[in-house]
Design a protein around this motif. Structure first.
Motif, PDB file in Angstrom:
ATOM      1  N   ILE A 137      34.767  51.600 120.328  1.00 52.43           N
ATOM      2  CA  ILE A 137      34.057  52.833 120.669  1.00 52.43           C
ATOM      3  C   ILE A 137      35.089  53.845 121.169  1.00 52.43           C
ATOM      4  O   ILE A 137      35.893  53.533 122.048  1.00 52.43           O
ATOM      5  N   LYS A 138      35.061  55.044 120.628  1.00 51.02           N
ATOM      6  CA  LYS A 138      35.973  56.089 121.076  1.00 51.02           C
ATOM      7  C   LYS A 138      35.261  57.004 122.063  1.00 51.02           C
ATOM      8  O   LYS A 138      34.148  57.474 121.807  1.00 51.02           O
ATOM      9  N   TYR A 139      35.918  57.248 123.187  1.00 50.59           N
ATOM     10  CA  TYR A 139      35.321  58.030 124.271  1.00 50.59           C
ATOM     11  C   TYR A 139      34.851  59.400 123.780  1.00 50.59           C
ATOM     12  O   TYR A 139      33.733  59.840 124.090  1.00 50.59           O
ATOM     13  N   ALA A 140      35.703  60.083 123.016  1.00 50.21           N
ATOM     14  CA  ALA A 140      35.360  61.437 122.561  1.00 50.21           C
ATOM     15  C   ALA A 140      34.124  61.423 121.674  1.00 50.21           C
ATOM     16  O   ALA A 140      33.276  62.322 121.756  1.00 50.21           O
ATOM     17  N   GLU A 141      34.008  60.408 120.831  1.00 48.63           N
ATOM     18  CA  GLU A 141      32.844  60.308 119.951  1.00 48.63           C
ATOM     19  C   GLU A 141      31.588  59.991 120.741  1.00 48.63           C
ATOM     20  O   GLU A 141      30.499  60.496 120.436  1.00 48.63           O
ATOM     21  N   MET A 142      31.719  59.161 121.761  1.00 48.26           N
ATOM     22  CA  MET A 142      30.574  58.808 122.591  1.00 48.26           C
ATOM     23  C   MET A 142      30.093  60.023 123.382  1.00 48.26           C
ATOM     24  O   MET A 142      28.890  60.223 123.571  1.00 48.26           O
ATOM     25  N   LEU A 143      31.041  60.839 123.828  1.00 47.18           N
ATOM     26  CA  LEU A 143      30.685  62.044 124.565  1.00 47.18           C
ATOM     27  C   LEU A 143      30.004  63.063 123.656  1.00 47.18           C
ATOM     28  O   LEU A 143      29.069  63.744 124.067  1.00 47.18           O
ATOM     29  N   LYS A 144      30.449  63.117 122.407  1.00 42.81           N
ATOM     30  CA  LYS A 144      29.896  64.072 121.452  1.00 42.81           C
ATOM     31  C   LYS A 144      28.488  63.695 121.018  1.00 42.81           C
ATOM     32  O   LYS A 144      27.632  64.567 120.838  1.00 42.81           O
ATOM     33  N   ASP A 145      28.235  62.397 120.844  1.00 35.97           N
ATOM     34  CA  ASP A 145      26.920  61.944 120.368  1.00 35.97           C
ATOM     35  C   ASP A 145      26.544  60.647 121.085  1.00 35.97           C
ATOM     36  O   ASP A 145      26.609  59.568 120.501  1.00 35.97           O
TER      37      ASP A 145
END
Length: 326
Positions: A228-236
């Protein structure tokens, strides 16, 4: 077996291992023989390619030798300051969504690190029996690199979720946390922290090797490890909630999807919500260990363009033989 809130208890932050005195002869001779980094007090030792707080190594070794997972355990893994607290809250809430209502949830009173304890911390404190008191299914956390996990974890069916984050933001978050270490007579400057980080000489570092171990294994065992990538989790965040649920074998039903439960969990476990209702752990400044801004790109407020470019160059070189990017 239903998870009971009474079975969970407040846990000290992982950093308490720095105050543990290594007296166990079983490991002391080995630890004394390892390469040492004294610029990062109270001292790091390099074991099997990774730097660790020297006082944490007995717990890491004991975990590797003795920890036996249950078949329905879920392991949450991360390099420090990469979104660990957030991922723990999400995974615990997803796993136990049929046990708690949002109005009576353990996270209203306990920190995510209490609900999802670090395995190596309890081995370091010689309190590993506490992990056995937790009813199944357990969600457990670790900062240990994949190569240092117990063989029983690697060969088990229990899934591992690994979260990673842009190293530039990790440095900033780590520096802010280290400034609160009560054992530092004089906190490290940002420049000192940056230099040590670039050399990989920080706890569980180098970050690139730590992440690559999990990523490489995920390629050959996609059902075992989810990245899981932090930036992707924050985005969606809602999409990440569904990915986690599917991966750990707890997919949302059509009824749950229709009721908006995915979005409700994402909101309940959002950074601002966790930061605001984490009341008990605010004592002793513990809240500041876990929560700051939780945004992407805060490094721009601390690094010069030259520093950022240098770290990006190092990152590119370290990852050049893989397809992984942060």
């Amino acid at each position: 077996m239903e998870v009971q809130e009474s079975s969970l208890k407040p846990c000290p932050p992982l950093i308490v291992v720095t105050n543990i005195e290594v007296t166990d002869g079983k490991y002391k001779e080995l630890i004394d023989s390892l390469p040492k980094e004294e610029r990062f007090p109270p001292g790091l030792r390099k074991y099997k390619g990774f730097w660790q707080f020297q006082n944490a190594i007995p717990g890491v070794l004991a975990m590797k030798e003795d920890f036996k997972p249950r078949c329905d355990d879920v392991i949450v893994s991360s390099f420090p300051k990469s979104g660990t607290t957030w991922l723990k809250a999400l995974t615990f809430t997803i796993m136990h969504r049929d046990k708690y209502t949002f109005s009576s949830h353990p996270l209203l009173k306990l920190n995510p690190h209490d609900c999802v304890p670090f395995i190596e911390l309890h081995y370091s404190l010689k309190n590993e029996q506490y992990l056995e008191t937790l009813p199944s299914p357990r969600v457990l956390g670790t900062h240990v690199p994949y190569s240092l996990l117990s063989d029983s974890i690697k060969t088990s069916t229990c899934p591992i979720i690994h979260i990673c984050r842009d190293p530039k933001d990790v440095i900033v978050s780590f520096w802010h946390m280290s400034a609160k270490f009560d054992w530092l007579m004089e906190p490290l400057s940002f420049k000192q922290t940056y230099e040590l980080f670039c050399e990989g000489r920080v706890p569980t570092g180098p970050v690139w090797d730590n992440v690559l171990e999990y990523y490489t294994k995920s390629l050959s065992s996609p059902k075992k490890i989810l990245i899981i990538k932090y930036a992707e989790m924050l985005k969606d965040p809602a999409n990440s909630v569904m990915r986690i649920a599917n991966f750990i074998g707890c997919p949302f039903s059509k009824e749950e999807m229709k009721s908006g439960l995915v979005e409700k969990i994402a909101e309940f476990c959002s950074f601002n919500k966790l930061k605001n209702f984490d009341t008990k752990q605010s004592e002793g400044n513990l809240k500041s260990y876990y929560y700051r801004k939780g945004i992407v790109g805060d490094w721009q407020n601390y690094m010069t363009p030259e520093m950022a470019n240098n770290l990006d160059k190092i990152t590119k070189e370290k990852l050049c033989d893989s397809s992984f990017t942060f």
